[in-house]
Motif scaffolding. Structure first.
Motif, PDB file in Angstrom:
ATOM      1  N   ALA A  38       0.832  -1.204   0.000  1.00 50.25           N
ATOM      2  CA  ALA A  38       0.000   0.000   0.000  1.00 50.25           C
ATOM      3  C   ALA A  38       0.868   1.255   0.000  1.00 50.25           C
ATOM      4  N   PHE A  39       1.937   1.237   0.797  1.00 45.09           N
ATOM      5  CA  PHE A  39       2.837   2.393   0.846  1.00 45.09           C
ATOM      6  C   PHE A  39       3.431   2.675  -0.527  1.00 45.09           C
ATOM      7  N   TRP A  40       3.969   1.655  -1.184  1.00 44.61           N
ATOM      8  CA  TRP A  40       4.624   1.870  -2.471  1.00 44.61           C
ATOM      9  C   TRP A  40       3.630   2.312  -3.540  1.00 44.61           C
ATOM     10  N   ARG A  41       2.432   1.762  -3.518  1.00 40.90           N
ATOM     11  CA  ARG A  41       1.418   2.184  -4.491  1.00 40.90           C
ATOM     12  C   ARG A  41       1.112   3.666  -4.339  1.00 40.90           C
ATOM     13  N   LEU A  42       0.925   4.117  -3.100  1.00 41.27           N
ATOM     14  CA  LEU A  42       0.581   5.515  -2.859  1.00 41.27           C
ATOM     15  C   LEU A  42       1.775   6.439  -3.087  1.00 41.27           C
ATOM     16  N   VAL A  48       3.516  10.709  -9.440  1.00 45.30           N
ATOM     17  CA  VAL A  48       2.847  10.915 -10.726  1.00 45.30           C
ATOM     18  C   VAL A  48       1.872  12.077 -10.647  1.00 45.30           C
ATOM     19  N   PHE A  49       1.045  12.111  -9.605  1.00 44.81           N
ATOM     20  CA  PHE A  49       0.067  13.188  -9.478  1.00 44.81           C
ATOM     21  C   PHE A  49       0.729  14.532  -9.207  1.00 44.81           C
ATOM     22  N   ALA A  50       1.862  14.527  -8.519  1.00 42.11           N
ATOM     23  CA  ALA A  50       2.597  15.780  -8.297  1.00 42.11           C
ATOM     24  C   ALA A  50       3.084  16.348  -9.621  1.00 42.11           C
ATOM     25  N   VAL A  51       3.595  15.486 -10.490  1.00 40.74           N
ATOM     26  CA  VAL A  51       4.046  15.930 -11.814  1.00 40.74           C
ATOM     27  C   VAL A  51       2.871  16.459 -12.632  1.00 40.74           C
ATOM     28  N   LEU A  52       1.755  15.739 -12.598  1.00 38.85           N
ATOM     29  CA  LEU A  52       0.576  16.168 -13.351  1.00 38.85           C
ATOM     30  C   LEU A  52       0.036  17.501 -12.830  1.00 38.85           C
ATOM     31  N   ALA A  53       0.029  17.656 -11.496  1.00 33.64           N
ATOM     32  CA  ALA A  53      -0.433  18.915 -10.914  1.00 33.64           C
ATOM     33  C   ALA A  53       0.466  20.075 -11.318  1.00 33.64           C
ATOM     34  N   ARG A  59      -2.844  24.086  -7.870  1.00 30.68           N
ATOM     35  CA  ARG A  59      -2.225  24.472  -6.609  1.00 30.68           C
ATOM     36  C   ARG A  59      -3.006  23.928  -5.424  1.00 30.68           C
ATOM     37  N   LEU A  60      -2.328  23.928  -4.269  1.00 29.72           N
ATOM     38  CA  LEU A  60      -2.971  23.502  -3.038  1.00 29.72           C
ATOM     39  C   LEU A  60      -4.143  24.417  -2.695  1.00 29.72           C
ATOM     40  N   PRO A  61      -5.182  23.865  -2.066  1.00 20.72           N
ATOM     41  CA  PRO A  61      -6.258  24.740  -1.594  1.00 20.72           C
ATOM     42  C   PRO A  61      -5.735  25.684  -0.512  1.00 20.72           C
ATOM     43  N   MET A 182      -4.271  17.759  -7.747  1.00 19.29           N
ATOM     44  CA  MET A 182      -3.785  18.192  -6.442  1.00 19.29           C
ATOM     45  C   MET A 182      -4.479  17.415  -5.321  1.00 19.29           C
ATOM     46  N   LEU A 183      -5.771  17.149  -5.504  1.00 16.23           N
ATOM     47  CA  LEU A 183      -6.496  16.366  -4.512  1.00 16.23           C
ATOM     48  C   LEU A 183      -5.894  14.974  -4.380  1.00 16.23           C
TER      49      LEU A 183
END
Length: 310
Positions: A38-42, A48-53, A59-61, A182-183
């Protein structure tokens, strides 16, 4: 909606669910602890999501409470994944994925207890049918599998953790609408951080992949299952009715059951197949659009169907 668009949404949803079902096969194949997996998946999906964001300028809320709810949603998602993995090890991908799909009934309970959502007769009938289906699946499993108790407990509790994660997704959006990449980055960070201590406690000595092949499968699990498959589902669900969505989402446990039976040679008898079909039918009933007097609950569930995780 144009017919071509509807067909592409159906195709995308089915492909996404089947890919998620294949993810359970990776979990069963890679020799690594469930909490570590679970740790490695997240962690991988978080990158990946950081790059996409970053690429999309998200941006962060501004609200610290929204950030907290997003991280808390991730913590519950991490628990969901870890317990689902433990259930896979105990009773196989098929049964564990089906048990995890019972999260819709935990959502109904949360809606009833915390959001004053009334239960329809159809919802109550579906709950009874689901309990009967799980009993039909479990009776032979308990007779032939010493780990069945642990597998059923972790599988069902994982569904509760997924429902909790979805609830805090809603609270995040209610506090401040948050861009999707970002979410999901917040969710991934929260889940990864929540897995660190349990991973060292329960998976000490079994936290790291042993071969390059295992590393490759973990990378696939974190990118393809958490990002690509989720993206296909998130793209498709808003374009379809909830009734059709509820039916098509059942392709995930169906795919997992077929994989379990054919590729992993798990014995599943006629009573268990019948129980699986009855449980999936109950889940489908639970996902149907309620009557106008229960419209508020329909809207409550609709928000969650836009944020699937597996």
């Amino acid at each position: 909606m144009p017919i071509a668009s509807s067909r592409s949404a159906v195709t995308g949803l089915v492909i996404g669910c089947v890919i998620f079902g294949l993810g359970s096969l990776i979990v069963a194949h890679v020799d690594i602890g469930g909490w570590a997996m679970a740790f490695w998946r997240l962690a991988i999906s978080g990158v990946v999501f950081a790059v996409l964001a970053k690429m999309t300028g998200q941006r962060l809320p501004r609200s610290k409470r929204a950030i907290f709810y997003g991280l808390l949603s991730g913590a519950f998602l991490g628990l969901d994944l870890a317990l689902w993995h433990e259930s896979i090890y105990a009773v196989g991908p098929g049964i564990s994925t089906l048990l995890n799909s019972l999260q819709i009934f935990f959502l109904a309970a949360i809606g009833f207890l915390y959001f004053n959502e009334r239960q329809s007769v159809l919802q109550l009938i579906s709950l009874v049918l689901a309990m009967l289906g799980v009993a039909m699946i479990g009776s032979p499993e308990f007779a032939q599998n010493k780990a069945a108790t642990w597998g059923f407990i972790t599988g069902i509790v994982s569904g509760a953790m997924l429902a909790a994660s979805m609830t805090f997704i809603r609270k995040t959006h209610d506090t401040e609408p948050t861009p999707i990449f970002m979410l999901m980055q917040l969710v991934s960070i929260g889940g990864g951080l929540a897995m660190i201590v349990p991973m060292f406690v329960f998976d000490m000595g079994n936290m790291l992949p042993n071969t390059w092949s295992d590393i490759g499968w973990i990378l696939i699990y974190g990118t393809v299952m958490q990002c690509l498959a989720w993206g296909l589902i998130a793209y498709s669900i808003p374009k379809l009715s909830l009734a059709l969505t509820g039916l098509l989402l059942l392709t995930e446990p169906v795919a997992a059951l077929v994989i379990d039976y054919t590729w992993l040679d798990k014995p599943i008898n006629t009573l268990q197949w019948s129980g699986a079909l009855l449980t999936m039918f109950a889940i489908y009933l639970g996902s149907l659009k309620p009557k106008p007097r229960a419209l508020r609950r329909y809207r409550f569930f609709a928000k969650f169907y836009k944020h699937p995780y597996k």
